[in-house]
Design a protein around this motif. Sequence first.
Motif, PDB file in Angstrom:
ATOM      1  N   UNK A 164     -32.101 -16.932   5.196  1.00  0.00           N
ATOM      2  CA  UNK A 164     -31.969 -16.085   6.379  1.00  0.00           C
ATOM      3  C   UNK A 164     -30.686 -16.455   7.113  1.00  0.00           C
ATOM      4  N   UNK A 165     -30.133 -15.470   7.837  1.00  0.00           N
ATOM      5  CA  UNK A 165     -28.830 -15.731   8.454  1.00  0.00           C
ATOM      6  C   UNK A 165     -28.752 -15.403   9.936  1.00  0.00           C
ATOM      7  N   UNK A 166     -29.638 -14.561  10.447  1.00  0.00           N
ATOM      8  CA  UNK A 166     -29.471 -14.130  11.833  1.00  0.00           C
ATOM      9  C   UNK A 166     -29.630 -15.305  12.789  1.00  0.00           C
ATOM     10  N   UNK A 183     -27.737 -18.923   7.098  1.00  0.00           N
ATOM     11  CA  UNK A 183     -27.444 -19.772   8.248  1.00  0.00           C
ATOM     12  C   UNK A 183     -28.081 -21.146   8.123  1.00  0.00           C
ATOM     13  N   UNK A 184     -27.587 -22.074   8.950  1.00  0.00           N
ATOM     14  CA  UNK A 184     -28.164 -23.413   9.087  1.00  0.00           C
ATOM     15  C   UNK A 184     -28.764 -23.486  10.490  1.00  0.00           C
ATOM     16  N   UNK A 194     -37.151 -16.392  13.151  1.00  0.00           N
ATOM     17  CA  UNK A 194     -37.798 -15.444  12.234  1.00  0.00           C
ATOM     18  C   UNK A 194     -38.024 -14.095  12.912  1.00  0.00           C
ATOM     19  N   UNK A 195     -37.931 -13.007  12.158  1.00  0.00           N
ATOM     20  CA  UNK A 195     -38.216 -11.681  12.723  1.00  0.00           C
ATOM     21  C   UNK A 195     -39.662 -11.584  13.213  1.00  0.00           C
ATOM     22  N   UNK A 196     -39.930 -10.586  14.036  1.00  0.00           N
ATOM     23  CA  UNK A 196     -41.284 -10.387  14.541  1.00  0.00           C
ATOM     24  C   UNK A 196     -42.270 -10.259  13.383  1.00  0.00           C
TER      25      UNK A 196
END
Length: 310
Positions: A164-166, A183-184, A194-196
Motif C-alpha cells: 500500500x502507498x497512500x 510506502x513505508x 488502511x482504507x475504510x
Amino acid sequence: MKISRIALVFTVLALAACKKEEDPKPSLKTLDGSLSFEALPEYVNPGMTFDYDASAVSIPEEESDKSLSLSYVFNLTIGSESVSDTLTVPAYTLVVPDKPGKMTLKCTVTALGYYSVTASVNATILSDKSIVYEKPSGEQSFTEDDTVFYAVENNDLLWMSRNYSKGGTPYYREPAALGIYGGYYTWNDALSACPDGWTIPTLEQWDALSTKSGDLMCNVTLNGSRMWEFWPEVVITNSTGISAIPVGYAERRDDHFNFAGFNEYAVFWASDGGKAACRYIFVSDPDVKTFSTIDEDNFYASLRCVKAVE
C-alpha cells in the motif's frame, strides 16, 4: 663510412624538423565559464520534465572570429539505447521517457578551435514496467479516495496483493518510488492508513495465510535485475498471491532516515492483540518470522491491509 652515416642522420632530423614546421598541430583554446547541472532525483517517473540551461559557457570576448558559434549536444542514454539532439540554443527540456532503467543525460558544448565542455546527470526511471512478475490469478482492483490498490482472496479475507502507498513515506523519500515500492509506515501511521473497512492483519491471520516464505514471495525483477536472490532452501511459489517484494525497512533518528534490507527483506505490519508487531521474510530463510520489540514512532515497514469477503 662513419661520417656518411652521421650526415644521413642529420639529414633525416632536418627533414623531420622542416615537416613539423610546415604542418604544426593546431592548439585548442578554452571556452569561458563552466558547465554544471543540478542533480536529478535518484528516481524519476515517465513524463516528468526537467529544464537545463548551458548558457554559462561562452566564447571569449577576445575571440577575433566573430562568426564562431556554440553548439549544444544533449545525449540521453538509457541502458544500451542512446539519442542525441544538437541545438543552437542552450536551453533543453528533458521529458523522461517510459523506458525503465538507468538514465544518463550528458551535455557537450563545442566551438571550432576550442576544447569542449561537458556535464552530466543520472537517475533511475521507475514505472509500472519496472517490477515484473506473474500477477496472481483472481487479483482484483479497488479504488478508494482516488487510490487504486489490488487484492486477492485467502481464507475468506481479501488481502492487499501489493504494498500500500497512500500516506506512506517513499523509499529514500523519493516521491517517484512511492507507487512502485509502496510506502513505508510507522505503527502509528499504519493504524490510520488502511482504507475504510480494511484493517492491519493480525498475527493469527498472517499465520493462517502461510508460515513459509516462498508461499508469499514472487519471482520478481526490477528493471531487468532479479530482486530475491536464489537460495535452494527457499522455494518461491507465491501460492498465496501476496506477491511479496524485498523493499526492506527504514528507521528514523532526528529526521534522518536509514533505509536497509532492500533485496533481502520484506517486512509487514501485524497486530498482536492491538499492539505493534511485524511479520518479515528474509531472502535465505524458508520460514516467515515475527518480531514485536518495535519503536512504534521511528521504525518503518510495508503495509498490507485485509478485509472480510462480503
